[in-house]
Design an enzyme around this catalytic site. Structure first.
Site, PDB file in Angstrom:
ATOM      1  CD  GLU A 106      -3.287   1.018  -2.093  1.00 65.21           C
ATOM      2  OE1 GLU A 106      -3.796  -0.076  -1.769  1.00 65.21           O
ATOM      3  OE2 GLU A 106      -3.836   2.114  -1.913  1.00 65.21           O
TER       4      GLU A 106
ATOM      5  CG  HIS B 284      -2.051   0.865   1.270  1.00 62.86           C
ATOM      6  ND1 HIS B 284      -1.936   2.232   1.230  1.00 62.86           N
ATOM      7  CD2 HIS B 284      -3.384   0.610   1.357  1.00 62.86           C
ATOM      8  CE1 HIS B 284      -3.145   2.776   1.282  1.00 62.86           C
ATOM      9  NE2 HIS B 284      -4.034   1.816   1.344  1.00 62.86           N
TER      10      HIS B 284
HETATM   11  O1  TA6 Z   1      -6.144   1.269  -0.683  1.00 62.01           O
HETATM   12  C1  TA6 Z   1      -7.257   2.102  -0.608  1.00 62.01           C
HETATM   13  C2  TA6 Z   1      -8.001   1.843   0.692  1.00 62.01           C
HETATM   14  O2  TA6 Z   1      -8.565   0.555   0.703  1.00 62.01           O
HETATM   15  C3  TA6 Z   1      -9.035   2.943   0.862  1.00 62.01           C
HETATM   16  O3  TA6 Z   1     -10.337   2.439   0.736  1.00 62.01           O
HETATM   17  C4  TA6 Z   1      -8.728   3.504   2.252  1.00 62.01           C
HETATM   18  O4  TA6 Z   1      -9.487   2.847   3.230  1.00 62.01           O
HETATM   19  C5  TA6 Z   1      -7.225   3.212   2.357  1.00 62.01           C
HETATM   20  O5  TA6 Z   1      -7.099   1.915   1.814  1.00 62.01           O
HETATM   21  C6  TA6 Z   1      -6.628   3.376   3.725  1.00 62.01           C
HETATM   22  O6  TA6 Z   1      -7.077   2.361   4.585  1.00 62.01           O
HETATM   23  P1  TA6 Z   1      -6.571   2.438   6.134  1.00 62.01           P
HETATM   24  O7  TA6 Z   1      -7.148   1.226   6.788  1.00 62.01           O
HETATM   25  O8  TA6 Z   1      -5.060   2.417   6.106  1.00 62.01           O
HETATM   26  O9  TA6 Z   1      -7.074   3.744   6.660  1.00 62.01           O
END
Ligand code: TA6
Length: 277
Positions: free
Chosen positions: A251, A149
């Protein structure tokens, strides 16, 4: 206090109760933690940090660190608790760190659950290469979804565009509908998309810093593109209200239709190579 390892060649410090290791070689410097096996910064010589870390990031066991490259594993998203899986809020065990013949530095960390063994290998220098291997320890099929991520730093989101996804199908997390990408991805509102049929080279162009981040993914057909924009940024305690302007998540994943199923004892490897041009 959780185990805090010494990694020879790395300078360890503590942020909150999280160990942070800093390593330098002739090409770059890198900060990472054994907590979540998370890269926190990667700064090639004569470059700005390629990764973004929130000024409000929390360094506390049990909470994810907002920025760098969290490892979402062995599930992606809120499909189970904790969202994005336990790996990013767990202590990984460092296996070792070494210099490779081409001047890069290699760091390896592992994390085991009753069903799976994860091994993360970081290689950094002029490029950053991350590989995540997952071995199915059970005697049955085992489905995983996962993502590196990565939070990339940009001069301003208004200066950023992403090429390499034109014509590709994506699942729009905001509308819960499938759409087709037309042209480069540009940003003017909250963006949360899973491109799950693309194995092309992706370029993040930044007109403000006159640089392009090249994201090459291997054995991954999905890429998540996320910027929370104003309202979601305000709702996140570990994210400054204006910080959406200085970051973009691209990601490398096995997500949505690109989730994978491992046979008994099978190892699934995927990863990414990041370069700056
Ligand atoms: O990768 C995108 C995502 O799934 C978004 O929907 C948002 O929730 C982001 O990840 C961040 O998630 P987190 O749990 O780190 O706040």
């Amino acid at each position: 206090m959780k185990d805090v390892f010494e990694i020879s060649g790395a300078i360890r410090s503590m942020r909150g109760d999280i160990p942070v290791y800093r390593v330098e070689n002739e090409f770059a410097s890198l900060e990472f933690s054994t907590y979540g096996a998370q890269v926190l910064s990667w700064t090639p010589k004569n470059q700005k940090n390629v990764l973004w870390l929130s000024e409000k990031a929390v360094f506390q066991h049990g909470k994810p660190i907002r920025g760098g490259i969290p490892i979402c594993w062995p599930w992606f998203g809120p499909v189970k608790t904790p969202s994005h899986g336990p790996a990013r809020v767990a202590e990984w065990t460092p296996i070792g760190m070494a210099a490779s013949s081409n001047g890069m530095t290699v760091v390896e960390m592992v994390y085991e659950t009753p069903d799976l063994l994860a091994c993360l290998t970081l290689r950094f220098g002029k490029t950053l290469v991350i590989q995540l291997d997952t071995t199915n320890l059970t005697g049955d099929l085992y489905s995983v979804s996962e993502a590196m991520h990565a939070y990339f730093a940009v001069s301003d989101i208004a200066n950023a565009s992403v090429s390499g996804l034109d014509g590709r199908s994506f699942f729009n997390q905001l509308t819960q509908k499938r759409e087709i990408q037309s042209g480069d991805v540009v940003f003017s509102s909250e963006t949360d998309r899973i491109y799950d049929d693309c194995n092309d080279l992706i370029h993040l162009h930044d007109k403000g810093w006159n640089r392009t981040i090249v994201l090459e993914r291997f054995n991954s057909n999905s890429c998540v593109v996320w910027n929370p924009w104003t309202e979601k940024a305000k709702r996140m305690e570990d994210f400054g209200d204006e910080e959406y302007k200085s970051m973009l998540c691209l990601e490398t994943a096995h997500a949505a239709r690109d989730a994978r199923t491992l046979k008994a004892s099978e190892t699934l490897s995927f990863g990414m190579r990041v370069a700056i041009v």
